[in-house]
Design a protein around this motif. Sequence first.
Motif, short mmCIF file in Angstrom:
data_model
loop_
_atom_site.label_atom_id
_atom_site.label_comp_id
_atom_site.label_asym_id
_atom_site.label_seq_id
_atom_site.Cartn_x
_atom_site.Cartn_y
_atom_site.Cartn_z
N THR A 113 0.80 -1.23 0.00
CA THR A 113 0.00 0.00 0.00
C THR A 113 0.84 1.28 0.00
O THR A 113 2.04 1.26 0.23
CB THR A 113 -0.92 0.07 1.25
OG1 THR A 113 -0.10 0.37 2.38
CG2 THR A 113 -1.66 -1.22 1.48
N GLY A 114 0.15 2.38 -0.22
CA GLY A 114 0.80 3.69 -0.21
C GLY A 114 1.42 4.00 1.13
O GLY A 114 2.53 4.55 1.21
N THR A 115 0.72 3.64 2.19
CA THR A 115 1.27 3.94 3.51
C THR A 115 2.58 3.19 3.75
O THR A 115 3.50 3.69 4.40
CB THR A 115 0.22 3.69 4.62
OG1 THR A 115 0.58 4.41 5.78
CG2 THR A 115 0.07 2.23 4.96
N VAL A 118 5.29 5.27 2.24
CA VAL A 118 5.60 6.46 3.05
C VAL A 118 6.40 6.06 4.29
O VAL A 118 7.41 6.70 4.63
CB VAL A 118 4.30 7.20 3.44
CG1 VAL A 118 4.58 8.31 4.45
CG2 VAL A 118 3.62 7.77 2.18
N PHE A 141 -2.07 14.55 3.27
CA PHE A 141 -2.49 13.18 3.60
C PHE A 141 -1.40 12.22 3.12
O PHE A 141 -1.05 12.19 1.94
CB PHE A 141 -3.82 12.80 2.93
CG PHE A 141 -4.30 11.44 3.36
CD1 PHE A 141 -5.13 11.31 4.47
CD2 PHE A 141 -3.88 10.28 2.72
CE1 PHE A 141 -5.54 10.05 4.91
CE2 PHE A 141 -4.28 9.02 3.16
CZ PHE A 141 -5.12 8.92 4.25
N HIS A 142 -0.86 11.43 4.05
CA HIS A 142 0.20 10.50 3.67
C HIS A 142 -0.09 9.06 4.08
O HIS A 142 0.71 8.18 3.80
CB HIS A 142 1.53 10.96 4.25
CG HIS A 142 1.99 12.28 3.71
ND1 HIS A 142 2.33 12.46 2.39
CD2 HIS A 142 2.09 13.50 4.30
CE1 HIS A 142 2.67 13.73 2.19
NE2 HIS A 142 2.52 14.39 3.33
N GLY A 143 -1.21 8.81 4.76
CA GLY A 143 -1.54 7.44 5.12
C GLY A 143 -2.03 7.33 6.55
O GLY A 143 -2.04 8.31 7.29
N GLU A 207 3.12 16.57 -1.01
CA GLU A 207 2.35 16.18 -2.20
C GLU A 207 2.34 17.39 -3.13
O GLU A 207 2.09 18.51 -2.66
CB GLU A 207 0.89 15.89 -1.86
CG GLU A 207 0.63 14.77 -0.89
CD GLU A 207 -0.73 14.97 -0.21
OE1 GLU A 207 -1.73 14.44 -0.70
OE2 GLU A 207 -0.78 15.68 0.82
N GLU A 212 -6.21 14.36 -0.96
CA GLU A 212 -7.26 14.27 0.06
C GLU A 212 -7.50 15.62 0.72
O GLU A 212 -8.57 15.88 1.24
CB GLU A 212 -6.88 13.24 1.15
CG GLU A 212 -6.58 11.84 0.64
CD GLU A 212 -7.74 11.22 -0.10
OE1 GLU A 212 -8.89 11.44 0.30
OE2 GLU A 212 -7.49 10.52 -1.10
N ASP A 240 5.53 12.60 -2.08
CA ASP A 240 4.54 11.53 -2.00
C ASP A 240 3.68 11.61 -3.26
O ASP A 240 2.76 12.41 -3.35
CB ASP A 240 3.70 11.71 -0.73
CG ASP A 240 2.61 10.64 -0.61
OD1 ASP A 240 2.38 9.92 -1.60
OD2 ASP A 240 2.00 10.55 0.47
N VAL A 242 1.87 9.15 -4.41
CA VAL A 242 0.96 8.00 -4.35
C VAL A 242 -0.33 8.29 -5.12
O VAL A 242 -0.80 7.44 -5.88
CB VAL A 242 0.66 7.64 -2.87
CG1 VAL A 242 -0.54 6.69 -2.75
CG2 VAL A 242 1.88 7.01 -2.22
N GLN A 243 -0.87 9.48 -4.97
CA GLN A 243 -2.11 9.82 -5.67
C GLN A 243 -1.87 10.67 -6.92
O GLN A 243 -2.54 10.48 -7.94
CB GLN A 243 -3.07 10.56 -4.72
CG GLN A 243 -4.42 10.81 -5.33
CD GLN A 243 -5.54 11.08 -4.33
OE1 GLN A 243 -6.57 11.59 -4.70
NE2 GLN A 243 -5.38 10.74 -3.06
N LYS A 269 -0.96 3.15 -5.47
CA LYS A 269 -2.23 3.26 -6.19
C LYS A 269 -2.17 2.72 -7.62
O LYS A 269 -2.40 1.56 -7.84
CB LYS A 269 -2.73 4.72 -6.17
CG LYS A 269 -3.11 5.17 -4.75
CD LYS A 269 -4.09 6.29 -4.77
CE LYS A 269 -4.29 6.98 -3.45
NZ LYS A 269 -5.40 6.44 -2.66
#
Length: 419
Positions: A113-115, A118, A141-143, A207, A212, A240, A242-243, A269
């Motif tokens: 996962t993304g978390t 991180v 938002f990082h997880g 980010e 988020e 980050d 991730v998104q 993701k």
Amino acid sequence: STTSDTTIFEERESQVRSYCREWPTVFSKAQGVYQYAEDGRRYIDFFSGAGALNYGHNHPELKKHLVEYLTGDNVVHSLDTYTVAKREFLQTFQDLILKPRDLDYTVQFPGPTGTNAVETALKIARKCTGRLDVVSFTNAFHGMSLGSLAVTGNSMKRAGAGTPLYHTNTAPYDDYFDGETADFMWLDRTWSDGGSGLDTPAAVIVETVQGEGGLKAARNVWLRELQALCRRHNVLLIVDDVQAGCGRTGQFFSFEEAGIEPDIVCLSKSISGYGLPMSLTLMRPELDQWEPGEHNGTFRGHNPAFVTATAALKTFWADDALEQNIAARSEQLREGLHRIIARCDGALLRGRGLLTGVAFPEDDIAGRIQAAAFERGLLIETSGPKGEVIKVMPALTITETEMEEGLEILVDAASSVLG
Ligand code: PMP
């Protein structure tokens, strides 16, 4: 089960659920930008699995590779052993993503996962610098695991941990000061001043678009100044992605446009391309300092995800057709959203690329539009500290016609709320 029967979910599943409250139906099928409920209703997906489905649902080319892989007795689970599928992925990622961008990163497979990506970034930054703190930004938002939550700038989410989290500093995000230039003087001074009580941190995590946190997008000059500040103080810069990564904002990495080169990059993701769990932590080679065993995990070798990830890179990143579509569809999206903004004083366009939306001046408007959109056959998520932003995040492969179909529903839903 009967059509859209949710009884077992209500009776047996933990109450810690969110998306099903917004879309109270049972989904059974999905293809491209469409998702279908058990009762036969069709929905356009402007959510894309929170950014995990950049190439849509069940893309036929990716599915073909996955089915072929699963049909043979190929290795599925492999911890971090060498496998053919992993070799293919690493080679393709190097050839199609890193080399053309002149980037030299060592790749860690930190878990599903993304978390995980991180946590890995935070741990390696502390290990390499010997420093404790990490600076993150308001509304970041990082997880949700303890380390990534500690750098998440949202008090409601942090409250889930119950107790104080490890020592981090939160700094204001880009347009906080509405300035034309980037102003990092405060951080610069406090890190230089031994008596400030704020020690120089191990890293800054950021980010480029707060997925988020309300779709605030960092300006390129702000990101460049942030990188310069970090370099002056030997602080590691973690992006980050991730998104915002994997093409979401227009290019493979969201930071390419700003011309920065982070020390560490988190991806997850959409990296598997098919919605399978996979993440990567990229780091400058000299940061790869763990001894074997100092960091590990069971699910670092999800081979079906390597297979779809490789196919996704070869299908979408060997030429610039996808990037062209993202640019054209982003333009179409912005025009569509202006139809909504025109109906609401104080509404603002936010975001970049196909991570774009509208921030409303009153907290409950976005949620009401989301509900009205669902009734009309559109799945769309809200974002921001008070859920005040409508976030449009369709598949990057969406066609002009599909985008228009979704926008028409969205404008209609917004009109029903805004009048
Ligand atoms: N970082 C960012 C920027 C994210 O958007 C998310 C997920 N929304 C995460 C990290 C955490 O990823 P995951 O939910 O896969 O742990």
